[in-house]
Design a protein around this motif. Structure first.
Motif, PDB file in Angstrom:
ATOM      1  N   VAL A   1      37.087  18.522 -24.450  1.00  0.00           N
ATOM      2  CA  VAL A   1      37.203  19.967 -24.276  1.00  0.00           C
ATOM      3  C   VAL A   1      36.989  20.342 -22.817  1.00  0.00           C
ATOM      4  CG1 VAL A   1      36.403  22.239 -25.027  1.00  0.00           C
ATOM      5  CG2 VAL A   1      36.197  20.273 -26.576  1.00  0.00           C
ATOM      6  N   GLY A   2      37.879  21.163 -22.296  1.00  0.00           N
ATOM      7  CA  GLY A   2      37.663  21.841 -21.033  1.00  0.00           C
ATOM      8  C   GLY A   2      37.452  23.308 -21.338  1.00  0.00           C
ATOM      9  N   SER A   3      36.292  23.831 -21.032  1.00  0.00           N
ATOM     10  CA  SER A   3      35.945  25.205 -21.400  1.00  0.00           C
ATOM     11  C   SER A   3      35.657  26.063 -20.178  1.00  0.00           C
ATOM     12  CB  SER A   3      34.707  25.215 -22.307  1.00  0.00           C
ATOM     13  OG  SER A   3      34.223  26.530 -22.502  1.00  0.00           O
ATOM     14  N   ALA A   4      36.030  27.317 -20.260  1.00  0.00           N
ATOM     15  CA  ALA A   4      35.590  28.292 -19.262  1.00  0.00           C
ATOM     16  C   ALA A   4      34.072  28.353 -19.265  1.00  0.00           C
ATOM     17  CB  ALA A   4      36.179  29.655 -19.587  1.00  0.00           C
ATOM     18  N   GLY A   5      33.497  28.616 -18.104  1.00  0.00           N
ATOM     19  CA  GLY A   5      32.053  28.731 -17.988  1.00  0.00           C
ATOM     20  C   GLY A   5      31.439  27.534 -17.287  1.00  0.00           C
ATOM     21  N   VAL A   6      30.162  27.622 -16.999  1.00  0.00           N
ATOM     22  CA  VAL A   6      29.402  26.504 -16.441  1.00  0.00           C
ATOM     23  C   VAL A   6      28.931  25.635 -17.589  1.00  0.00           C
ATOM     24  CG1 VAL A   6      27.335  25.855 -15.138  1.00  0.00           C
ATOM     25  CG2 VAL A   6      28.695  27.844 -14.435  1.00  0.00           C
ATOM     26  N   VAL A   7      29.240  24.342 -17.504  1.00  0.00           N
ATOM     27  CA  VAL A   7      29.008  23.430 -18.626  1.00  0.00           C
ATOM     28  C   VAL A   7      28.053  22.319 -18.212  1.00  0.00           C
ATOM     29  CG1 VAL A   7      30.102  21.801 -20.222  1.00  0.00           C
ATOM     30  CG2 VAL A   7      31.305  23.900 -19.572  1.00  0.00           C
ATOM     31  N   ASP A   8      27.093  22.027 -19.080  1.00  0.00           N
ATOM     32  CA  ASP A   8      26.264  20.839 -18.948  1.00  0.00           C
ATOM     33  C   ASP A   8      26.961  19.731 -19.748  1.00  0.00           C
ATOM     34  OD1 ASP A   8      24.460  18.760 -19.264  1.00  0.00           O
ATOM     35  OD2 ASP A   8      22.741  20.038 -19.700  1.00  0.00           O
ATOM     36  N   PRO A   9      27.661  18.822 -19.086  1.00  0.00           N
ATOM     37  CA  PRO A   9      28.459  17.856 -19.842  1.00  0.00           C
ATOM     38  C   PRO A   9      27.618  16.851 -20.617  1.00  0.00           C
ATOM     39  CG  PRO A   9      28.523  17.351 -17.503  1.00  0.00           C
ATOM     40  CD  PRO A   9      27.817  18.659 -17.631  1.00  0.00           C
ATOM     41  N   ALA A  10      26.423  16.541 -20.130  1.00  0.00           N
ATOM     42  CA  ALA A  10      25.579  15.583 -20.834  1.00  0.00           C
ATOM     43  C   ALA A  10      25.114  16.150 -22.174  1.00  0.00           C
ATOM     44  CB  ALA A  10      24.379  15.209 -19.974  1.00  0.00           C
ATOM     45  N   ALA A  11      24.797  17.432 -22.187  1.00  0.00           N
ATOM     46  CA  ALA A  11      24.332  18.078 -23.413  1.00  0.00           C
ATOM     47  C   ALA A  11      25.475  18.659 -24.238  1.00  0.00           C
ATOM     48  CB  ALA A  11      23.332  19.186 -23.076  1.00  0.00           C
ATOM     49  N   GLY A  12      26.634  18.867 -23.604  1.00  0.00           N
ATOM     50  CA  GLY A  12      27.731  19.502 -24.310  1.00  0.00           C
ATOM     51  C   GLY A  12      27.494  20.973 -24.561  1.00  0.00           C
ATOM     52  N   ARG A  13      26.740  21.599 -23.662  1.00  0.00           N
ATOM     53  CA  ARG A  13      26.315  22.991 -23.846  1.00  0.00           C
ATOM     54  C   ARG A  13      26.898  23.877 -22.749  1.00  0.00           C
ATOM     55  NH1 ARG A  13      21.305  22.296 -22.627  1.00  0.00           N
ATOM     56  NH2 ARG A  13      20.739  21.596 -24.739  1.00  0.00           N
ATOM     57  N   ILE A  14      27.196  25.140 -23.110  1.00  0.00           N
ATOM     58  CA  ILE A  14      27.625  26.131 -22.131  1.00  0.00           C
ATOM     59  C   ILE A  14      26.379  26.731 -21.488  1.00  0.00           C
ATOM     60  CG2 ILE A  14      28.987  28.198 -21.721  1.00  0.00           C
ATOM     61  CD1 ILE A  14      30.584  25.793 -22.827  1.00  0.00           C
ATOM     62  N   VAL A  15      26.248  26.546 -20.183  1.00  0.00           N
ATOM     63  CA  VAL A  15      25.058  27.010 -19.462  1.00  0.00           C
ATOM     64  C   VAL A  15      25.161  28.497 -19.143  1.00  0.00           C
ATOM     65  CG1 VAL A  15      23.701  26.736 -17.345  1.00  0.00           C
ATOM     66  CG2 VAL A  15      24.659  24.728 -18.499  1.00  0.00           C
ATOM     67  N   SER A  16      26.318  28.922 -18.664  1.00  0.00           N
ATOM     68  CA  SER A  16      26.538  30.337 -18.372  1.00  0.00           C
ATOM     69  C   SER A  16      28.027  30.618 -18.438  1.00  0.00           C
ATOM     70  CB  SER A  16      25.972  30.725 -17.001  1.00  0.00           C
ATOM     71  OG  SER A  16      26.675  30.056 -15.971  1.00  0.00           O
ATOM     72  N   ALA A  17      28.368  31.887 -18.582  1.00  0.00           N
ATOM     73  CA  ALA A  17      29.773  32.271 -18.687  1.00  0.00           C
ATOM     74  C   ALA A  17      29.919  33.728 -18.301  1.00  0.00           C
ATOM     75  CB  ALA A  17      30.298  32.050 -20.106  1.00  0.00           C
ATOM     76  N   THR A  18      31.143  34.115 -17.948  1.00  0.00           N
ATOM     77  CA  THR A  18      31.415  35.506 -17.585  1.00  0.00           C
ATOM     78  C   THR A  18      31.674  36.335 -18.841  1.00  0.00           C
ATOM     79  OG1 THR A  18      33.823  35.232 -17.444  1.00  0.00           O
ATOM     80  CG2 THR A  18      32.512  34.660 -15.481  1.00  0.00           C
ATOM     81  N   ASP A  19      31.899  37.618 -18.639  1.00  0.00           N
ATOM     82  CA  ASP A  19      32.160  38.522 -19.753  1.00  0.00           C
ATOM     83  C   ASP A  19      33.502  38.269 -20.424  1.00  0.00           C
ATOM     84  OD1 ASP A  19      29.745  39.714 -19.348  1.00  0.00           O
ATOM     85  OD2 ASP A  19      30.530  41.396 -18.172  1.00  0.00           O
ATOM     86  N   ALA A  20      34.329  37.382 -19.844  1.00  0.00           N
ATOM     87  CA  ALA A  20      35.587  37.033 -20.500  1.00  0.00           C
ATOM     88  C   ALA A  20      35.337  36.369 -21.854  1.00  0.00           C
ATOM     89  CB  ALA A  20      36.408  36.100 -19.613  1.00  0.00           C
ATOM     90  N   LEU A  21      34.160  35.733 -21.994  1.00  0.00           N
ATOM     91  CA  LEU A  21      33.756  35.133 -23.272  1.00  0.00           C
ATOM     92  C   LEU A  21      32.341  35.632 -23.593  1.00  0.00           C
ATOM     93  CD1 LEU A  21      35.034  31.465 -22.843  1.00  0.00           C
ATOM     94  CD2 LEU A  21      35.844  33.118 -24.530  1.00  0.00           C
ATOM     95  N   PRO A  22      32.227  36.815 -24.175  1.00  0.00           N
ATOM     96  CA  PRO A  22      30.909  37.396 -24.439  1.00  0.00           C
ATOM     97  C   PRO A  22      30.052  36.496 -25.321  1.00  0.00           C
ATOM     98  CG  PRO A  22      32.646  39.025 -24.761  1.00  0.00           C
ATOM     99  CD  PRO A  22      33.323  37.702 -24.603  1.00  0.00           C
ATOM    100  N   GLY A  23      28.820  36.285 -24.903  1.00  0.00           N
ATOM    101  CA  GLY A  23      27.886  35.487 -25.691  1.00  0.00           C
ATOM    102  C   GLY A  23      28.114  33.993 -25.637  1.00  0.00           C
TER     103      GLY A  23
END
Length: 299
Positions: free
Chosen positions: A62-84
């Motif tokens: 997966v390539g996802s919008a936002g800041v990603v922690d690839p080791a954890a597979g978690r979204i660290v932060s994101a803009t309002d383009a993807l709320p929450g």
């Protein structure tokens, strides 16, 4: 033949591709990203996109919008383009839904991995890829690996200060950044101030190609600002090659010529030979790069 799926999750659309070991896209499926419905709906759309591909997959990238922690597979932060979207355990959620291993990274990093695998960066050890669209993101590859930075934030090329943006508000909450004058929305806004609103940046580009001075001036101003920013980044990172992709990169020579000129003017003498070229994989780049991430899981 082991097949994998690559997913590109953006604020407006989610694309998935079924990819063989050679990087051939055997099937594609794209659907709107239900961003307004929250993270669970976005994850469900990604799952649906994979299932619509019609083939069994051994892993998913997966390539996802936002800041990603690839080791954890978690979204660290994101803009309002993807709320929450910040805090979403994307790898966990997709693995539970699909029952296969999942690898997650940022979408621009996936774009760069796609170009390194099958596109204009193939065969190069150190590459800077810049995606210019709604925002301006970048990815630095070193020996084929993404440089993420200490907090996974590396690559925010649009937030380098440039003189043309002095005092101009940026989407990050600051001001004076390249994205404020060189992104797609910034170019459209600048043109609207001169000539009135238009439907798309493609229309501005067409008018520039036809010789309209306002359109040419708007594209050149944004391109020069971006070129200055990229020259400064290259002075610090010393890549073999710089690739530029994203929707704005389709604006033609009225954009590319001032971009290249401003870029070259900023480079230190030992770096004068660094090439600035178009990325070649277009809209498939992030899906293919995500598929490459999936293959890494299977090794």
């Amino acid at each position: 033949m082991t097949l994998v799926a690559g997913i590109d999750i953006g604020g407006t659309k989610t694309a998935a591709g079924l990819v063989d070991p050679n990087g051939t896209l055997l099937a594609r499926h794209t659907l709107p990203t239900p961003a307004a419905d929250g993270p669970a709906a976005v994850v469900a759309a990604a799952v649906r996109a994979v299932r619509e591909l019609g083939g069994p997959v051994a892993a998913v990238g997966v390539g996802s919008a936002g800041v990603v922690d690839p080791a954890a597979g978690r979204i660290v932060s994101a803009t309002d383009a993807l709320p929450g979207w910040a805090g979403t355990e994307l790898r966990r959620d997709l693995e539970q839904a699909l029952g296969v291993p999942v690898s997650v990274d940022n979408d621009v990093h996936a774009h760069a991995l796609g170009e390194a695998w099958l596109g204009a960066a193939a065969g190069h050890r150190q590459v800077l890829l810049v995606a210019v669209g709604t925002g301006i993101g970048a990815s630095q590859l070193i020996d084929g690996r993404v440089h993420h930075g200490a907090r996974f934030v590396a690559g925010h090329a649009g937030h380098v200060p440039v003189p043309a943006a002095a005092g101009v508000a940026c989407t990050c909450g600051g001001s004076g950044h390249a994205e404020a004058v060189a992104s797609g929305p910034a170019l459209l806004a600048a043109y609207a101030r001169c000539e009135g609103p238009v439907s798309s940046l493609a229309e501005v580009s067409a008018r520039a190609a036809a010789g309209e001075e306002s359109a040419r001036r708007v594209l050149a101003r944004g391109a020069r600002a971006l070129g200055e920013a990229l020259g400064g980044i290259v002075n610090m990172t010393d890549p073999e090659l710089v690739l530029v992709g994203g929707g704005v990169s389709g604006c033609g020579p009225e954009w590319w010529d001032p971009l290249r000129k401003a870029f070259a003017a900023e480079l230190l003498p030992p770096l004068k030979g660094v090439a600035l070229r178009p990325a070649t994989l277009g809209g498939d780049a992030a899906v293919l790069g995500a598929a490459r991430l999936a293959r890494e899981v299977l090794r």
